[in-house]
Write a protein that holds these residues in place. Structure first.
Motif, PDB file in Angstrom:
ATOM      1  N   MET A 110     -37.875 -20.063   7.147  1.00  0.00           N
ATOM      2  CA  MET A 110     -36.479 -20.434   6.904  1.00  0.00           C
ATOM      3  C   MET A 110     -35.537 -19.338   7.395  1.00  0.00           C
ATOM      4  O   MET A 110     -34.500 -19.616   8.008  1.00  0.00           O
ATOM      5  CB  MET A 110     -36.262 -20.709   5.414  1.00  0.00           C
ATOM      6  CG  MET A 110     -37.020 -21.922   4.898  1.00  0.00           C
ATOM      7  SD  MET A 110     -37.003 -22.067   3.093  1.00  0.00           S
ATOM      8  CE  MET A 110     -35.296 -22.471   2.791  1.00  0.00           C
ATOM      9  N   LEU A 111     -35.902 -18.095   7.137  1.00  0.00           N
ATOM     10  CA  LEU A 111     -35.079 -16.987   7.636  1.00  0.00           C
ATOM     11  C   LEU A 111     -35.043 -16.976   9.160  1.00  0.00           C
ATOM     12  O   LEU A 111     -33.996 -16.727   9.772  1.00  0.00           O
ATOM     13  CB  LEU A 111     -35.629 -15.661   7.119  1.00  0.00           C
ATOM     14  CG  LEU A 111     -35.424 -15.349   5.636  1.00  0.00           C
ATOM     15  CD1 LEU A 111     -36.138 -14.053   5.267  1.00  0.00           C
ATOM     16  CD2 LEU A 111     -33.938 -15.237   5.288  1.00  0.00           C
ATOM     17  N   ASP A 112     -36.183 -17.274   9.786  1.00  0.00           N
ATOM     18  CA  ASP A 112     -36.246 -17.261  11.244  1.00  0.00           C
ATOM     19  C   ASP A 112     -35.366 -18.338  11.863  1.00  0.00           C
ATOM     20  O   ASP A 112     -34.915 -18.185  13.009  1.00  0.00           O
ATOM     21  CB  ASP A 112     -37.691 -17.431  11.716  1.00  0.00           C
ATOM     22  CG  ASP A 112     -38.492 -16.144  11.617  1.00  0.00           C
ATOM     23  OD1 ASP A 112     -37.861 -15.066  11.564  1.00  0.00           O
ATOM     24  OD2 ASP A 112     -39.737 -16.198  11.589  1.00  0.00           O
ATOM     25  N   THR A 113     -35.111 -19.420  11.137  1.00  0.00           N
ATOM     26  CA  THR A 113     -34.228 -20.456  11.674  1.00  0.00           C
ATOM     27  C   THR A 113     -32.800 -19.957  11.818  1.00  0.00           C
ATOM     28  O   THR A 113     -32.014 -20.534  12.577  1.00  0.00           O
ATOM     29  CB  THR A 113     -34.236 -21.713  10.788  1.00  0.00           C
ATOM     30  OG1 THR A 113     -33.683 -21.402   9.498  1.00  0.00           O
ATOM     31  CG2 THR A 113     -35.636 -22.278  10.635  1.00  0.00           C
ATOM     32  N   ARG A 114     -32.455 -18.909  11.099  1.00  0.00           N
ATOM     33  CA  ARG A 114     -31.094 -18.352  11.169  1.00  0.00           C
ATOM     34  C   ARG A 114     -31.040 -17.041  11.942  1.00  0.00           C
ATOM     35  O   ARG A 114     -29.978 -16.450  12.084  1.00  0.00           O
ATOM     36  CB  ARG A 114     -30.559 -18.130   9.744  1.00  0.00           C
ATOM     37  CG  ARG A 114     -30.483 -19.386   8.901  1.00  0.00           C
ATOM     38  CD  ARG A 114     -29.359 -20.305   9.330  1.00  0.00           C
ATOM     39  NE  ARG A 114     -28.089 -19.784   8.903  1.00  0.00           N
ATOM     40  CZ  ARG A 114     -27.519 -20.062   7.730  1.00  0.00           C
ATOM     41  NH1 ARG A 114     -28.136 -20.876   6.882  1.00  0.00           N
ATOM     42  NH2 ARG A 114     -26.352 -19.566   7.405  1.00  0.00           N
ATOM     43  N   ARG A 115     -32.191 -16.593  12.417  1.00  0.00           N
ATOM     44  CA  ARG A 115     -32.242 -15.307  13.115  1.00  0.00           C
ATOM     45  C   ARG A 115     -31.578 -15.419  14.488  1.00  0.00           C
ATOM     46  O   ARG A 115     -31.758 -16.402  15.212  1.00  0.00           O
ATOM     47  CB  ARG A 115     -33.681 -14.831  13.265  1.00  0.00           C
ATOM     48  CG  ARG A 115     -33.810 -13.446  13.890  1.00  0.00           C
ATOM     49  CD  ARG A 115     -35.258 -13.123  14.219  1.00  0.00           C
ATOM     50  NE  ARG A 115     -36.033 -12.749  13.059  1.00  0.00           N
ATOM     51  CZ  ARG A 115     -36.177 -11.502  12.635  1.00  0.00           C
ATOM     52  NH1 ARG A 115     -35.574 -10.510  13.276  1.00  0.00           N
ATOM     53  NH2 ARG A 115     -36.928 -11.230  11.585  1.00  0.00           N
ATOM     54  N   ILE A 116     -30.834 -14.381  14.846  1.00  0.00           N
ATOM     55  CA  ILE A 116     -30.203 -14.281  16.165  1.00  0.00           C
ATOM     56  C   ILE A 116     -30.939 -13.200  16.937  1.00  0.00           C
ATOM     57  O   ILE A 116     -31.063 -12.067  16.480  1.00  0.00           O
ATOM     58  CB  ILE A 116     -28.722 -13.893  16.049  1.00  0.00           C
ATOM     59  CG1 ILE A 116     -27.971 -14.905  15.201  1.00  0.00           C
ATOM     60  CG2 ILE A 116     -28.082 -13.773  17.430  1.00  0.00           C
ATOM     61  CD1 ILE A 116     -26.565 -14.468  14.852  1.00  0.00           C
ATOM     62  N   PHE A 117     -31.443 -13.546  18.107  1.00  0.00           N
ATOM     63  CA  PHE A 117     -32.182 -12.569  18.894  1.00  0.00           C
ATOM     64  C   PHE A 117     -31.287 -11.825  19.884  1.00  0.00           C
ATOM     65  O   PHE A 117     -31.619 -10.730  20.319  1.00  0.00           O
ATOM     66  CB  PHE A 117     -33.341 -13.245  19.630  1.00  0.00           C
ATOM     67  CG  PHE A 117     -34.412 -13.733  18.696  1.00  0.00           C
ATOM     68  CD1 PHE A 117     -35.372 -12.865  18.194  1.00  0.00           C
ATOM     69  CD2 PHE A 117     -34.435 -15.052  18.278  1.00  0.00           C
ATOM     70  CE1 PHE A 117     -36.347 -13.305  17.312  1.00  0.00           C
ATOM     71  CE2 PHE A 117     -35.416 -15.508  17.404  1.00  0.00           C
ATOM     72  CZ  PHE A 117     -36.362 -14.630  16.924  1.00  0.00           C
ATOM     73  N   LYS A 118     -30.149 -12.411  20.232  1.00  0.00           N
ATOM     74  CA  LYS A 118     -29.194 -11.730  21.101  1.00  0.00           C
ATOM     75  C   LYS A 118     -27.883 -11.604  20.355  1.00  0.00           C
ATOM     76  O   LYS A 118     -27.261 -12.601  19.975  1.00  0.00           O
ATOM     77  CB  LYS A 118     -28.979 -12.493  22.406  1.00  0.00           C
ATOM     78  CG  LYS A 118     -28.021 -11.797  23.371  1.00  0.00           C
ATOM     79  CD  LYS A 118     -27.957 -12.500  24.710  1.00  0.00           C
ATOM     80  CE  LYS A 118     -26.903 -11.881  25.622  1.00  0.00           C
ATOM     81  NZ  LYS A 118     -27.112 -10.454  25.858  1.00  0.00           N
ATOM     82  N   SER A 119     -27.456 -10.380  20.144  1.00  0.00           N
ATOM     83  CA  SER A 119     -26.235 -10.130  19.399  1.00  0.00           C
ATOM     84  C   SER A 119     -25.001 -10.477  20.226  1.00  0.00           C
ATOM     85  O   SER A 119     -24.966 -10.279  21.448  1.00  0.00           O
ATOM     86  CB  SER A 119     -26.177  -8.660  18.983  1.00  0.00           C
ATOM     87  OG  SER A 119     -24.903  -8.356  18.429  1.00  0.00           O
TER      88      SER A 119
END
Length: 299
Positions: free
Chosen positions: A195-204
């Motif tokens: 669930m956390l990974d669904t909101r993770r941003i890999f490029k700021s």
């Protein structure tokens, strides 16, 4: 595995291939110190006898946070948390500070450099992380006992007047306190991590192309791990760094050159001629094309 930030990668490349300004050198040292501190924290966590859930450099957007009472909302706030750890079914955040300078702690006022001017209270960032992560947990309909913490990890730093604060760790007590916290989780948190990974941003949104032209870059082939150490060619397909002793092949180096150029400016159109020039003509454009046709490098 923890990776370097885009800004740190860009400054390390530019340090090899341009003359950095004084401000850029300060930023390079700041980002390098921060990354080293995070790796030191990772090593402490890895030595814990009890396995924990450990998310590193968790960057996410909290939709609508801070704009719910506004008539016109801003873009979603971007937040990065150095470490999220779940142990004993409790959630902890740890923000790492690898400062070389001494500070003075004040409970009811601004902190100060030792004998100097006021500084922004480092706990403000930690408090902000607690607030936004609590809001994120509500979005997920999850409940945790949440503890937001600050870690001053430099072994030679002194923080004067610092009490036995439950949310402030220093290098001298880090191992002992983490061992005390670490206990087995009774529940499986793989679904929560997903669930956390669904909101993770890999490029700021704050990552941007470096302010440099291709023509400003010095050509050559450098060790990826050593500052300003040029690689020496041993024979046709083998290079060595005389500083660290690591060996590299032509393909290894060409992949590194392509990655560096893409890190500096994602919009640059790469060609065999440009890569050959960037290598300081260590490789000919024909060599670059040959490896590309063999699908050993991509650009």
């Amino acid at each position: 595995m923890r990776t370097k930030s885009v800004k740190l990668l860009q400054l390390e490349i530019l340090n090899q291939r341009t003359m950095l300004s004084d401000e850029d050198r300060k930023n390079l040292n700041k980002y390098q110190m921060g990354h080293v501190g995070e790796l030191q924290f990772d090593s402490v966590v890895e030595m814990l006898a009890c396995p924990v859930v450990h998310l590193k450099d968790y960057r996410f957007q909290l939709d609508g946070y801070g704009a719910r009472d506004k008539k016109v909302g801003n873009e979603p706030a971007e937040v990065q948390i150095d470490n999220i750890i779940i142990t004993d079914d409790q959630l902890y955040t740890f923000e790492i500070k690898n400062y070389q300078y001494d500070m003075e702690y004040y409970a009811d006022g601004p902190w100060r450099f030792a004998g100097g001017k006021e500084i922004v209270n480092p706990m403000n960032q930690v408090d902000s992380h607690r607030n936004v992560l609590t809001s994120l947990m509500k979005d997920f309909n999850m409940q945790f006992n949440l503890s937001a913490n600050l870690v001053f990890i430099h072994p030679e730093q002194t923080i004067y007047n610092l009490p036995n604060h439950p949310n402030i760790y220093t290098r001298s007590n880090l191992n002992k306190r983490l061992k005390y916290l670490s206990k087995p989780n009774r529940y499986d948190y793989s679904r929560f991590v997903e669930m956390l990974d669904t909101r993770r941003i890999f490029k700021s949104a704050y990552d941007s192309d470096a302010n440099v032209t291709f023509e400003e870059l010095a050509g050559g082939v450098f060790c990826a791990d050593c500052a300003n150490s040029r690689l020496r060619r041993m024979h046709r397909d083998k290079f060595v760094c005389d500083e660290c002793g690591e060996f590299s092949t032509q393909v290894d180096i060409l992949k590194q050159l392509v990655k560096e150029l893409q890190t500096l400016n994602s919009s640059w159109q790469l060609s065999s001629n440009k890569i050959a020039k960037y290598s300081g003509n260590t490789f000919s454009s024909a060599t670059v094309r040959r490896y590309r046709h063999k699908n050993l490098i991509e650009y």
